[in-house]
Design a protein around this motif. Sequence first.
Motif, PDB file in Angstrom:
ATOM      1  N   THR A  87       0.867  -1.172   0.000  1.00 19.04           N
ATOM      2  CA  THR A  87       0.000   0.000   0.000  1.00 19.04           C
ATOM      3  C   THR A  87       0.910   1.230   0.000  1.00 19.04           C
ATOM      4  OG1 THR A  87      -0.095   0.066   2.416  1.00 19.04           O
ATOM      5  CG2 THR A  87      -1.839  -1.145   1.288  1.00 19.04           C
ATOM      6  N   GLU A  88       0.336   2.378  -0.276  1.00 17.06           N
ATOM      7  CA  GLU A  88       1.128   3.601  -0.279  1.00 17.06           C
ATOM      8  C   GLU A  88       0.546   4.564   0.734  1.00 17.06           C
ATOM      9  OE1 GLU A  88       2.685   6.867  -3.472  1.00 17.06           O
ATOM     10  OE2 GLU A  88       2.566   4.767  -4.056  1.00 17.06           O
ATOM     11  N   GLU A  89       1.385   4.978   1.703  1.00 21.50           N
ATOM     12  CA  GLU A  89       0.980   5.933   2.725  1.00 21.50           C
ATOM     13  C   GLU A  89       1.995   7.065   2.756  1.00 21.50           C
ATOM     14  OE1 GLU A  89       0.491   4.051   6.512  1.00 21.50           O
ATOM     15  OE2 GLU A  89      -0.704   2.426   5.670  1.00 21.50           O
ATOM     16  N   ASP A  90       1.536   8.266   2.632  1.00 22.50           N
ATOM     17  CA  ASP A  90       2.402   9.452   2.651  1.00 22.50           C
ATOM     18  C   ASP A  90       3.513   9.349   1.613  1.00 22.50           C
ATOM     19  OD1 ASP A  90       0.889  10.430   4.790  1.00 22.50           O
ATOM     20  OD2 ASP A  90       2.174   9.427   6.268  1.00 22.50           O
ATOM     21  N   ASP A  91       3.174   8.916   0.422  1.00 20.40           N
ATOM     22  CA  ASP A  91       4.110   8.759  -0.695  1.00 20.40           C
ATOM     23  C   ASP A  91       5.228   7.760  -0.398  1.00 20.40           C
ATOM     24  OD1 ASP A  91       2.664  10.550  -2.230  1.00 20.40           O
ATOM     25  OD2 ASP A  91       3.806  12.279  -1.497  1.00 20.40           O
ATOM     26  N   VAL A  92       5.019   6.865   0.556  1.00 20.25           N
ATOM     27  CA  VAL A  92       5.982   5.820   0.882  1.00 20.25           C
ATOM     28  C   VAL A  92       5.260   4.481   0.786  1.00 20.25           C
ATOM     29  CG1 VAL A  92       7.494   4.863   2.663  1.00 20.25           C
ATOM     30  CG2 VAL A  92       7.247   7.321   2.450  1.00 20.25           C
ATOM     31  N   GLN A  93       5.878   3.545   0.059  1.00 22.28           N
ATOM     32  CA  GLN A  93       5.269   2.223  -0.043  1.00 22.28           C
ATOM     33  C   GLN A  93       5.422   1.488   1.273  1.00 22.28           C
ATOM     34  OE1 GLN A  93       6.692  -0.005  -3.381  1.00 22.28           O
ATOM     35  NE2 GLN A  93       5.330   1.039  -4.780  1.00 22.28           N
ATOM     36  N   GLN A  94       4.350   0.866   1.725  1.00 14.25           N
ATOM     37  CA  GLN A  94       4.323   0.109   2.969  1.00 14.25           C
ATOM     38  C   GLN A  94       3.719  -1.265   2.689  1.00 14.25           C
ATOM     39  OE1 GLN A  94       4.999   1.731   6.445  1.00 14.25           O
ATOM     40  NE2 GLN A  94       6.249   2.702   4.890  1.00 14.25           N
ATOM     41  N   GLN A 143      10.869   3.292   5.369  1.00 16.59           N
ATOM     42  CA  GLN A 143      10.899   4.684   5.815  1.00 16.59           C
ATOM     43  C   GLN A 143      12.339   5.193   5.898  1.00 16.59           C
ATOM     44  OE1 GLN A 143       8.777   5.131   9.496  1.00 16.59           O
ATOM     45  NE2 GLN A 143       6.896   4.256   8.665  1.00 16.59           N
ATOM     46  N   GLU A 146      13.460   6.019   2.371  1.00 18.51           N
ATOM     47  CA  GLU A 146      12.826   7.257   1.898  1.00 18.51           C
ATOM     48  C   GLU A 146      13.465   8.472   2.576  1.00 18.51           C
ATOM     49  OE1 GLU A 146      10.456   9.775  -0.230  1.00 18.51           O
ATOM     50  OE2 GLU A 146      10.717   7.618  -0.518  1.00 18.51           O
ATOM     51  N   ASN A 150      15.545  11.684   0.888  1.00 14.96           N
ATOM     52  CA  ASN A 150      15.258  13.096   1.176  1.00 14.96           C
ATOM     53  C   ASN A 150      16.507  13.819   1.680  1.00 14.96           C
ATOM     54  OD1 ASN A 150      12.587  12.730   0.454  1.00 14.96           O
ATOM     55  ND2 ASN A 150      11.903  12.384   2.556  1.00 14.96           N
TER      56      ASN A 150
END
Length: 163
Positions: A87-94, A143, A146, A150
């Motif tokens: 799934t994708e949450e806050d532009d991060v795949q989880q 995370q 990601e 950044n």
Amino acid sequence: MTLETKEDLETDNVDVVCDLLDKLVLKQLHLMEEKMVCELNIESCINNGSIHLAKSRYIMGQSSVSTARLPMESSPEFSALTTCETTEEDDVQQLKVVENNNKSKVNPIRWFGVLVPQNLHKAQSIFQNTINVVVECVNVQLQLFENMRNIDALKKYVCLAKS
């Protein structure tokens, strides 16, 4: 706009980016700590589950709980009890654990007989919980990646702004 004002704006931007970099590095440290805790939890769960398996083997006998009871390539196919989906949450795949509601699911504990000791049931529940801990650890790792991307992007911005 004068030259001084333009330089002041660039300095302010660099200061804001440096503050953001500081926050990201702190977040990185917290994520690293969280990942280490997850890995320790995984190790603890696996150790506990293995102890219960050993107790079951002692109670039922060596041949009752062994790899000989596990399915082989020639065994009929079956569906996994638990799967993971992305799934994708806050532009991060989880990753997310999903229970299989398929009618043809097989309870692996039945491979060892109908009347199995409580230790085998306990081992099964511990290993099922371990799946959740592993997925949590993978999500923390995602995370971390990601956050590193950044940090690298902001470092490049600061280097370009200073040159």
